[in-house]
Design a protein around this motif. Structure first.
Motif, PDB file in Angstrom:
ATOM      1  N   GLY A 166       0.810  -1.217   0.000  1.00  0.00           N
ATOM      2  CA  GLY A 166       0.000   0.000   0.000  1.00  0.00           C
ATOM      3  C   GLY A 166       0.838   1.259   0.000  1.00  0.00           C
ATOM      4  N   ARG A 167       2.145   1.101  -0.045  1.00  0.00           N
ATOM      5  CA  ARG A 167       3.025   2.274  -0.112  1.00  0.00           C
ATOM      6  C   ARG A 167       3.834   2.197  -1.410  1.00  0.00           C
ATOM      7  NH1 ARG A 167       6.374   3.052   5.092  1.00  0.00           N
ATOM      8  NH2 ARG A 167       6.352   0.808   5.312  1.00  0.00           N
ATOM      9  N   GLY A 168       4.658   3.180  -1.627  1.00  0.00           N
ATOM     10  CA  GLY A 168       5.402   3.269  -2.874  1.00  0.00           C
ATOM     11  C   GLY A 168       6.415   2.135  -3.044  1.00  0.00           C
ATOM     12  N   GLY A 169       7.018   2.091  -4.226  1.00  0.00           N
ATOM     13  CA  GLY A 169       7.973   1.037  -4.550  1.00  0.00           C
ATOM     14  C   GLY A 169       9.176   1.011  -3.623  1.00  0.00           C
ATOM     15  N   ARG A 170       9.602   2.200  -3.170  1.00  0.00           N
ATOM     16  CA  ARG A 170      10.804   2.274  -2.318  1.00  0.00           C
ATOM     17  C   ARG A 170      10.613   1.538  -0.995  1.00  0.00           C
ATOM     18  NH1 ARG A 170      13.589   8.059  -2.056  1.00  0.00           N
ATOM     19  NH2 ARG A 170      11.692   8.479  -0.911  1.00  0.00           N
ATOM     20  N   ALA A 171       9.365   1.566  -0.493  1.00  0.00           N
ATOM     21  CA  ALA A 171       9.078   0.905   0.797  1.00  0.00           C
ATOM     22  C   ALA A 171       9.182  -0.609   0.677  1.00  0.00           C
ATOM     23  CB  ALA A 171       7.689   1.301   1.283  1.00  0.00           C
ATOM     24  N   LYS A 172       9.117  -1.107  -0.549  1.00  0.00           N
ATOM     25  CA  LYS A 172       9.158  -2.566  -0.747  1.00  0.00           C
ATOM     26  C   LYS A 172      10.564  -3.078  -1.001  1.00  0.00           C
ATOM     27  CE  LYS A 172       4.497  -2.688  -2.698  1.00  0.00           C
ATOM     28  NZ  LYS A 172       4.228  -1.259  -2.762  1.00  0.00           N
ATOM     29  N   ILE A 173      11.480  -2.178  -1.338  1.00  0.00           N
ATOM     30  CA  ILE A 173      12.830  -2.612  -1.742  1.00  0.00           C
ATOM     31  C   ILE A 173      13.504  -3.398  -0.626  1.00  0.00           C
ATOM     32  CG2 ILE A 173      15.163  -1.790  -2.317  1.00  0.00           C
ATOM     33  CD1 ILE A 173      13.814   0.531  -3.825  1.00  0.00           C
ATOM     34  N   LEU A 174      13.488  -2.838   0.576  1.00  0.00           N
ATOM     35  CA  LEU A 174      14.201  -3.461   1.691  1.00  0.00           C
ATOM     36  C   LEU A 174      13.613  -4.820   2.084  1.00  0.00           C
ATOM     37  CD1 LEU A 174      16.722  -2.376   3.005  1.00  0.00           C
ATOM     38  CD2 LEU A 174      15.322  -1.532   4.879  1.00  0.00           C
ATOM     39  N   PRO A 175      12.301  -4.912   2.338  1.00  0.00           N
ATOM     40  CA  PRO A 175      11.775  -6.235   2.712  1.00  0.00           C
ATOM     41  C   PRO A 175      11.971  -7.278   1.612  1.00  0.00           C
ATOM     42  CG  PRO A 175       9.973  -4.649   2.473  1.00  0.00           C
ATOM     43  CD  PRO A 175      11.255  -3.880   2.445  1.00  0.00           C
ATOM     44  N   VAL A 176      11.749  -6.874   0.371  1.00  0.00           N
ATOM     45  CA  VAL A 176      11.912  -7.846  -0.729  1.00  0.00           C
ATOM     46  C   VAL A 176      13.381  -8.236  -0.853  1.00  0.00           C
ATOM     47  CG1 VAL A 176      11.735  -8.150  -3.237  1.00  0.00           C
ATOM     48  CG2 VAL A 176       9.861  -7.086  -1.975  1.00  0.00           C
ATOM     49  N   GLY A 177      14.277  -7.257  -0.746  1.00  0.00           N
ATOM     50  CA  GLY A 177      15.718  -7.529  -0.856  1.00  0.00           C
ATOM     51  C   GLY A 177      16.190  -8.480   0.231  1.00  0.00           C
ATOM     52  N   LEU A 178      15.754  -8.218   1.465  1.00  0.00           N
ATOM     53  CA  LEU A 178      16.179  -9.080   2.575  1.00  0.00           C
ATOM     54  C   LEU A 178      15.548 -10.466   2.473  1.00  0.00           C
ATOM     55  CD1 LEU A 178      16.070  -6.417   5.405  1.00  0.00           C
ATOM     56  CD2 LEU A 178      18.091  -7.561   4.569  1.00  0.00           C
ATOM     57  N   PHE A 179      14.330 -10.519   1.971  1.00  0.00           N
ATOM     58  CA  PHE A 179      13.669 -11.812   1.765  1.00  0.00           C
ATOM     59  C   PHE A 179      14.456 -12.635   0.746  1.00  0.00           C
ATOM     60  CE2 PHE A 179      10.338 -14.666   0.229  1.00  0.00           C
ATOM     61  CZ  PHE A 179       9.750 -15.056   1.423  1.00  0.00           C
ATOM     62  N   LEU A 180      14.849 -11.991  -0.345  1.00  0.00           N
ATOM     63  CA  LEU A 180      15.641 -12.693  -1.370  1.00  0.00           C
ATOM     64  C   LEU A 180      16.990 -13.135  -0.804  1.00  0.00           C
ATOM     65  CD1 LEU A 180      14.916 -10.560  -4.570  1.00  0.00           C
ATOM     66  CD2 LEU A 180      14.103 -12.867  -4.049  1.00  0.00           C
ATOM     67  N   ALA A 181      17.568 -12.275   0.061  1.00  0.00           N
ATOM     68  CA  ALA A 181      18.868 -12.609   0.648  1.00  0.00           C
ATOM     69  C   ALA A 181      18.787 -13.873   1.517  1.00  0.00           C
ATOM     70  CB  ALA A 181      19.381 -11.431   1.485  1.00  0.00           C
ATOM     71  N   VAL A 182      17.650 -14.088   2.156  1.00  0.00           N
ATOM     72  CA  VAL A 182      17.485 -15.287   2.998  1.00  0.00           C
ATOM     73  C   VAL A 182      17.255 -16.531   2.140  1.00  0.00           C
ATOM     74  CG1 VAL A 182      16.024 -16.360   4.765  1.00  0.00           C
ATOM     75  CG2 VAL A 182      16.619 -13.973   4.961  1.00  0.00           C
ATOM     76  N   ILE A 183      16.581 -16.350   1.036  1.00  0.00           N
ATOM     77  CA  ILE A 183      16.265 -17.485   0.146  1.00  0.00           C
ATOM     78  C   ILE A 183      17.479 -17.876  -0.693  1.00  0.00           C
ATOM     79  CG2 ILE A 183      14.838 -18.196  -1.826  1.00  0.00           C
ATOM     80  CD1 ILE A 183      13.050 -17.861   0.421  1.00  0.00           C
ATOM     81  N   THR A 184      18.273 -16.857  -1.087  1.00  0.00           N
ATOM     82  CA  THR A 184      19.350 -17.088  -2.054  1.00  0.00           C
ATOM     83  C   THR A 184      20.314 -18.213  -1.664  1.00  0.00           C
ATOM     84  OG1 THR A 184      19.172 -14.805  -2.757  1.00  0.00           O
ATOM     85  CG2 THR A 184      21.201 -15.935  -3.360  1.00  0.00           C
TER      86      THR A 184
END
Lengths: 325, 300
Positions: free
Chosen positions: A42-60
């Motif tokens: 519900g917020r802009g794209g920038r607010a999603k960068i960190l959670p998505v990035g850290l999520f990918l970092a855990v999966i990678t």
């Protein structure tokens, strides 16, 4: 047929006559809002960068291990899984990312509500400060839990699919499933409660994140530095032949090393992980502090975990109980 | 009709500071002004009724319940704080929907309520903009909207016109009037501005230094006095002389003639004096006191 012109009627203010679901709806709304806030929904794209990035970092790491396994499988056969870290190692590998995630994202849930003075608006509704805290904690806990399980699920799926006989693999390793689930809950609790407690004492998210990361680095450095074992070898040679040798190992804090090792924040869950997955820490494996802690009875790491989660939880509860509105 | 709010010997101490000292009053349906200077105990009284703080002694009852112990009554009231209380990154629509749900309204109905209430406070067009981009007046309207989004029985407004320019203040007072008279939501309005109370409230509770100074209907407090105000268009001197000849003592403030302690018969004498002097009366009216006059005349 004659077409009729559309008309807009202003019905005026309408009284609400629908259901009122009280306190449970209020708690659920806070929980949902917490999840949306952390994930940037519900917020802009920038607010999603960190959670998505850290999520990918855990999966990678899991994805990388599974990819390696897929390449090794034709060469090494059933032994291929021995060349990559397993479920027992995975939580230790991603613990740094989880700590960073907790440090950065947990303050998002508490700091803005106090900085923007939204808290009184919640507490004049059918909610108590305990409801507020529990809903916020559960929102963050749920996200961290998904995060810690996600990598393990990818890894387990890879291990099962690349096994020669999937049924045999599952039969031989089924104990890993309850261990993964149980350890995930312990890690998610630890990652959630500490950073939330720190966030309760400042309205600045950056300060809370910096404090958690600094405390983590500092305590790890101190405990590893003071528990580092230095060994010297003495050999006695006669006629060019070694007749005897002795090893003399010392630590800067001597016999206190196992207790100093308990200070290691990263080790709080690593030590429990070794216990849950029944891993023996061999000399030369793991951090200096984890090797030192391995010399202690199991009750010590368990006690330290209880302290590192219990004390922040109490601080959090006390802080919101006494907060001036 | 049971009171919406009841204070009985309500006392609140902050350490050695006495914020409220044994006050008792009731708040009924309609618009009630909670009036008093800064530090009179208005905000403390509001927080006690909202359950945000606990009384030192006495009781503050909200819809028949103790708000500090029970959350039931709090689902049926709204609160608009004086200070900033809005999340800057959320849109007004999202925030109101969330607040409606936190008040117990299911998500589907919360969405409809949020849209309706934002339309009623005049923010229909702006509802998808982040609140951080709003002007002070718009933020005040969002604050009022979040207080009524769940259709409460009573809404408590803490200094709702604070920080607003004259136009914004008029608009807010108009909204408060609509909230009570069109929406049917009772209002308790805490303010230090007597004009706001006079414009909107049916009854007033006056706090001063933590004690109850006065309470009653605004109309009763500002009822007509026995003073007559007369304004004449011309022949001012002659009119004053004629009045004096008939035994009516009028003081002259240069523009208005003021007749104190006027009796019923004085109206006829004033008419006769106007006829005799040839003065044309522009205005003849009993003086109506304002709340300001009442507080000015109260002994310290």
């Amino acid at each position: 047929m004659k077409a009729r012109e559309a008309e807009v009627f202003d019905l005026g203010y309408q009284r609400y006559t629908g259901p009122r679901e009280g306190r449970n709806r209020a708690r659920l709304a806070l929980f949902e809002n917490g999840v949306r806030t952390v994930l940037g929904i519900g917020r802009g794209g920038r607010a999603k960068i960190l959670p998505v990035g850290l999520f990918l970092a855990v999966i990678t790491p899991a994805a990388v291990f599974v990819t390696i396994l897929a390449f090794l499988d034709p060469i090494a056969g059933d032994d291929a899984s021995q060349f990559i870290p397993g479920p027992a190692d995975y939580y230790s590998i991603v613990s740094v990312i989880l700590i960073i995630f907790g440090a950065i994202m947990a303050p998002e849930l508490l700091c803005p509500d106090r900085r923007d003075n939204v808290l009184p608006l919640y507490l004049v509704r059918p909610l108590t400060s305990n409801d507020y805290l529990i809903a916020r904690f559960l929102a963050f806990f749920a996200i961290v839990l998904v995060l810690v399980y996600a990598g393990q699920i990818v890894l387990q799926a890879g291990l099962i699919l690349t096994a020669g006989d999937q049924v045999d693999y599952i039969r031989d390793n089924w104990q890993d499933v309850p261990r993964i689930l149980f350890m995930g809950v312990l890690i998610a609790t630890f990652i959630s409660v500490g950073p939330l407690a720190v966030a309760a004492f400042t309205t600045r998210r950056a300060y809370a994140a910096a404090f958690v990361i600094a405390a983590w680095l500092l305590l790890n450095s101190i405990s590893d530095g003071l528990t580092f074992q230095e060994c010297t070898f003495e050999t006695v040679a006669e006629d060019g032949r070694i007749t005897s040798s002795s090893e003399d190992c010392t630590r800067p804090v001597g016999d206190l090393a196992p207790y100093v090792g308990l200070l290691n924040l990263g080790g709080v869950t690593d030590n429990l992980n070794n216990m849950v997955f029944d891993v023996d820490v061999e000399p030369g494996q793991g951090s200096p502090s984890s090797m030192a802690v391995a010399e202690l009875h199991d009750a010590f790491p368990i006690g330290v975990y209880v302290l590192w989660t219990g004390i922040p939880a109490l601080l959090l509860w006390h802080r919101y109980r006494r907060i001036r509105l | 009709m049971p009171a919406l709010l009841e204070a009985r010997n309500l006392t609140k101490h902050y350490g050695s500071t006495v914020a409220l000292d044994g006050v008792s009053f009731d708040v009924h349906e309609g618009v009630t002004g909670l009036l008093g200077p800064n530090g009179a105990g208005k905000s403390t009284a509001m927080k006690l009724f909202l359950g945000l703080i606990q009384p030192t002694s006495g009781s503050a009852m909200l819809l028949g319940e103790e708000p500090y112990r029970s959350t039931e009554g709090r689902a049926r009231i709204g609160y608009m704080p004086e200070n900033d209380c809005l999340p800057k990154s959320m849109t007004a629509s999202e925030f109101l929907m969330h607040m409606a749900q936190v008040s117990g309204i299911p998500p589907g109905q919360a969405r409809t309520r949020a849209a309706d209430v934002l339309r009623h406070v005049g923010l229909d067009e702006e509802r998808y903009r982040p609140i951080g981009e709003y002007s002070t007046g718009m933020k005040q309207r969002v604050k009022l909207a979040q207080a009524i989004v769940h259709d409460p029985v009573l809404v408590l407004l803490d200094e709702p016109t604070a920080g607003l320019d004259p136009d914004g203040r008029q608009e807010m007072l108009r909204l408060i009037h609509r909230t009570a008279n069109t929406f049917g939501i009772s209002v308790m309005l805490s303010t230090h501005l007597m004009g706001d109370v006079e414009r909107t409230a049916d009854s007033v509770i006056v706090l001063e230094s933590g004690v109850l100074a006065q309470e009653g209907a605004v109309a009763k407090l500002t009822e007509e006095t026995e003073t007559l105000l007369i304004e004449v268009a011309d022949r001012h001197e002659e009119f004053v002389t004629a009045l004096a000849a008939k035994g009516v003592q009028a003081s002259d403030d240069g523009q208005l003639l003021i007749v104190e302690q006027a009796r019923e018969a004085d109206y006829d004498l004033i008419r006769d004096a106007a006829v005799e002097s040839g003065a044309r009366i522009r205005r003849l009216s009993p003086e109506r006191r304002t709340l300001t006059d009442i507080f000015r005349s109260r002994p310290a």
